[in-house]
Design an enzyme around this catalytic site. Sequence first.
Site, PDB file in Angstrom:
ATOM      1  N   LYS A  66       0.805  -1.229   0.000  1.00 45.06           N
ATOM      2  CA  LYS A  66       0.000   0.000   0.000  1.00 45.06           C
ATOM      3  C   LYS A  66       0.842   1.285   0.000  1.00 45.06           C
ATOM      4  O   LYS A  66       0.379   2.326  -0.444  1.00 45.06           O
ATOM      5  CB  LYS A  66      -0.975  -0.003   1.182  1.00 45.06           C
ATOM      6  N   ASP A 102     -10.056   3.633   2.024  1.00 46.49           N
ATOM      7  CA  ASP A 102     -10.336   3.270   3.415  1.00 46.49           C
ATOM      8  C   ASP A 102     -10.943   4.470   4.146  1.00 46.49           C
ATOM      9  O   ASP A 102     -11.793   4.315   5.018  1.00 46.49           O
ATOM     10  CB  ASP A 102      -9.049   2.832   4.123  1.00 46.49           C
TER      11      ASP A 102
END
Length: 277
Positions: A66, A102
């Site tokens: 990520k 997110d």
Amino acid sequence: MAPRCFVIGHPIAHSRSPLIHGEWLRAHRLAGSYERIDVAPADLPAFIGRLREGEFAGGNVTVPHKEAVMALVDGISEAGRAVGAVNTLWRENGRIVADNTDVSGFLAHLDATVPGWQGRVGTALVLGAGGAARGICYGLKSRGVARILVANRSRGRAEELAAALGHPLEAADWAGRHALVGEADLIVNTTALGMQGKPPLEIDLSALRPGTIVDDIVYVPLKTALLTEAARRGGIPVDGLGMLLHQAAPGFARWFGVMPAVTPALRALIEADILKA
């Protein structure tokens, strides 16, 4: 050609993303595919090269890629830059763009579970100071929460997070977390504590005020000890599964051109899969 999409990580067999996106593809009768692909860190640049060449429309990125993938793309959203991690990629005018959904997933689930929560949250207590905490603190700040207390087992990491995102974040001592419960209108556990196979999250909720929102991003088990105890004391529990489902929607919309809904049927499908595991 039907869009081909992916989730990459190392390992990746545990990912439930194919189940989520597969259900949306069926529900909307769309041609396309979404698959798990195990990509070791050394192979990440070559895989992104395949995306750049058009083999895929886009996909999701999970641990441990990520942060590393950010150096390989052409554009990064404001949320991705602020958080320092991304989880969603797509091709746009020959470029690869990255976002961190997110943040929006956490906020969308909170909006759906506790409508109007912003009007009742003056102080938020965030437990943890890792990547998930950074995204959630960024989201809370973007919604105008006046005071965000970050308590982490290593105070240094909490101070780094508070310095990176600035006011209204404040670092707090992990030992003082029990006393801060009574000050908080929203408590968010961003750690892995309380997750199946991990140590429990030890926090005394005796000072919890009825109506306080308690959000645990852990979703295995579906109902953590923190949420059970919060509900027993009159708090409003918000589970981690909804965040997982809502964070998936923006990527699906980018790749397949339809914004999907997080429905009770989808939630039931993923719940059943979690309980089966």
